[in-house]
Design a protein around this motif. Structure first.
Motif, mmCIF file in Angstrom:
data_model
loop_
_atom_site.group_PDB
_atom_site.id
_atom_site.type_symbol
_atom_site.label_atom_id
_atom_site.label_comp_id
_atom_site.label_asym_id
_atom_site.label_seq_id
_atom_site.Cartn_x
_atom_site.Cartn_y
_atom_site.Cartn_z
ATOM 1 N N PRO A 114 0.833 -1.208 0.000
ATOM 2 C CA PRO A 114 0.000 0.000 0.000
ATOM 3 C C PRO A 114 0.866 1.256 0.000
ATOM 4 O O PRO A 114 2.087 1.191 0.278
ATOM 5 N N VAL A 115 0.273 2.394 -0.268
ATOM 6 C CA VAL A 115 1.044 3.630 -0.399
ATOM 7 C C VAL A 115 1.756 4.021 0.889
ATOM 8 O O VAL A 115 2.772 4.722 0.854
ATOM 9 N N TRP A 116 1.227 3.585 2.039
ATOM 10 C CA TRP A 116 1.817 3.973 3.315
ATOM 11 C C TRP A 116 2.966 3.056 3.745
ATOM 12 O O TRP A 116 3.557 3.263 4.810
ATOM 13 N N ALA A 117 3.294 2.045 2.938
ATOM 14 C CA ALA A 117 4.317 1.069 3.330
ATOM 15 C C ALA A 117 5.545 1.113 2.419
ATOM 16 O O ALA A 117 5.439 1.360 1.217
ATOM 17 N N ASN A 131 17.907 7.761 9.105
ATOM 18 C CA ASN A 131 18.354 8.885 9.935
ATOM 19 C C ASN A 131 18.355 10.202 9.173
ATOM 20 O O ASN A 131 19.063 11.143 9.543
ATOM 21 N N GLU A 132 17.566 10.265 8.091
ATOM 22 C CA GLU A 132 17.423 11.495 7.313
ATOM 23 C C GLU A 132 15.957 11.678 6.932
ATOM 24 O O GLU A 132 15.151 10.760 7.052
ATOM 25 N N ARG A 133 15.656 12.871 6.445
ATOM 26 C CA ARG A 133 14.364 13.072 5.794
ATOM 27 C C ARG A 133 14.529 12.541 4.381
ATOM 28 O O ARG A 133 15.288 13.087 3.579
ATOM 29 N N ASP A 134 13.824 11.470 4.075
ATOM 30 C CA ASP A 134 13.994 10.737 2.829
ATOM 31 C C ASP A 134 12.878 11.140 1.862
ATOM 32 O O ASP A 134 11.830 10.509 1.804
ATOM 33 N N GLY A 135 13.121 12.214 1.092
ATOM 34 C CA GLY A 135 12.045 12.769 0.267
ATOM 35 C C GLY A 135 10.986 13.332 1.198
ATOM 36 O O GLY A 135 11.264 14.185 2.042
ATOM 37 N N LYS A 136 9.754 12.827 1.108
ATOM 38 C CA LYS A 136 8.692 13.260 2.019
ATOM 39 C C LYS A 136 8.567 12.375 3.247
ATOM 40 O O LYS A 136 7.823 12.681 4.171
ATOM 41 N N ASP A 224 1.126 11.448 7.728
ATOM 42 C CA ASP A 224 1.326 11.117 6.316
ATOM 43 C C ASP A 224 2.609 11.779 5.788
ATOM 44 O O ASP A 224 3.030 12.826 6.297
ATOM 45 N N PRO A 225 3.245 11.195 4.766
ATOM 46 C CA PRO A 225 4.472 11.774 4.207
ATOM 47 C C PRO A 225 4.286 13.237 3.813
ATOM 48 O O PRO A 225 3.335 13.585 3.103
ATOM 49 N N GLY A 226 5.163 14.091 4.298
ATOM 50 C CA GLY A 226 5.115 15.503 3.962
ATOM 51 C C GLY A 226 4.095 16.310 4.743
ATOM 52 O O GLY A 226 4.000 17.524 4.556
#
Length: 359
Positions: A114-117, A131-136, A224-226
């Motif tokens: 799914p989109v959240w995984a 350990n980083e912000r990976d895109g969103k 959610d991402p972002g």
């Protein structure tokens, strides 16, 4: 939604150990950045300012080793999968255990992609930046840098007896937000009800009954991402406590206006950090930010019609008390709120909450 892995349920917190305090909102919200791993502390002090909560623990007073409780729950939630048994003295990764060979499990709902995984580790199109912000996607932990061993992020608190992701979508930290919405309990004339012995007011909060496990909890869900934290807090409360998803556009507009008033209320960050959750594994774990929004006069919340929706089966106002039986660590969050608001917490020990704090 349950597929988004609702909320940040946890085991009981015996202590919140704070290593740093930083502001996370421009509106002067305080933050309590903490590792919480069911460590028992005999002396735990809470210092409050007008806009922030600072938890301070005397490190020398720790009487028991930090470890997991809920994260060792077996069988694993919503499955028949049994965790490898982890003795208390072997929870920490610093303790050698060459024979440790945990069961591996990732739920079918996660493996469907799914989109959240995240995809499985080793997938050609998956190169996560831990350990980083990976895109969103936020892969940083509230508790600082975590280890990555052979390409797999390692639970910062220790072994859980299960590798893989279980029900969690992300490798590493899975970030959630929990809004704790409160008001004073009042009699029919509108007067705040005072406990006769402690002379403290009684606090109420909005609680939901989770559909996935049947336990009462604070509303909440995944970031959610972002998405900004403030947006998540408002969205999850609206979906679960007001059934916002099932409303017409005109009804949504009215409820959104009410939500805006609620989330403009005086507030503070109750807790921010790792969560001892039954869904945690060696490679995926829950973290949350719990924020208290308080309606001092009751003018907004007293006229709010509650209606369970999304992941919630029921919703109601509940008195804050140490007798509550709730999902995971939510009772412990409420205790911190009671202390901040100088409200009644325990009828057995009504003077247990420090006096002199303003509400």
């Amino acid at each position: 939604m349950i597929l988004r892995v609702l909320s940040s349920g946890t085991a009981s917190i015996s202590a919140l150990l704070v290593f740093s305090v930083s502001r996370i909102f421009a509106s002067n919200l305080g933050s309590c950045s903490a590792i919480f791993s069911s460590c028992r502390v005999s002396t735990l002090q809470h210092y409050f300012t007008d806009h922030s909560l600072i938890c301070k623990a005397n490190m020398s007073s720790i009487t028991e080793k930090c470890g997991h409780i809920k994260a060792l729950t077996s069988p694993y939630q919503s499955s028949d999968i049994k965790r490898t048994s982890v003795p208390e003295d072997k929870i920490s990764w610093s303790v050698p255990w060459p024979d440790y060979s945990p069961v591996e499990y990732t739920a079918p709902s996660v493996l469907k992609g799914p989109v959240w995984a995240d995809p499985p580790i080793g997938s050609s199109d998956f190169t996560p930046r831990y350990n980083e912000r990976d895109g969103k996607v936020e892969r940083r932990s509230h508790n600082g840098k975590y280890d990555v061993v052979d390409g797999y992020p390692r639970n910062p608190i220790g072994r859980t007896g299960l590798k893989g992701r279980g029900l969690l979508g992300r490798w590493g930290p899975n970030h959630a937000a929990d809004p704790i919405v409160t008001r004073w309990k009042r009699d029919r004339s509108g007067k705040i009800i005072i406990h006769p012995e402690s002379e403290k007011p009684i606090l109420q909060f909005i609680s939901i009954k989770r559909l996935d496990c049947g336990e009462w909890a604070v509303p909440g869900g995944m970031v959610d991402p972002g998405e900004k934290l403030s947006v998540t807090l408002k969205r999850e409360f609206g979906e679960e406590a007001l059934n916002l998803l099932q409303k017409s556009e005109s009804e949504k507009k009215k409820l959104q206006d009410k939500l805006q008033k609620i989330f403009e209320k005086e507030n503070f960050v109750v807790y921010k950090g790792y969560v001892d959750d039954p869904r945690n594994t060696d490679n995926a774990w829950m973290e949350t930010v719990a924020v208290n929004y308080h309606d001092e006069t009751g003018e907004t919340l007293d006229h709010l019609t509650l209606e369970a929706g999304d992941d919630a089966g029921k919703v109601k106002w509940v008195d804050v008390s140490d007798t509550l039986k709730m999902y995971a660590s939510h009772v412990d969050f409420l205790k911190l709120v009671a202390e901040k608001r100088n409200a009644l917490w325990s009828e057995k020990n009504p003077s247990g909450v420090k006096s002199g704090q303003k509400h």
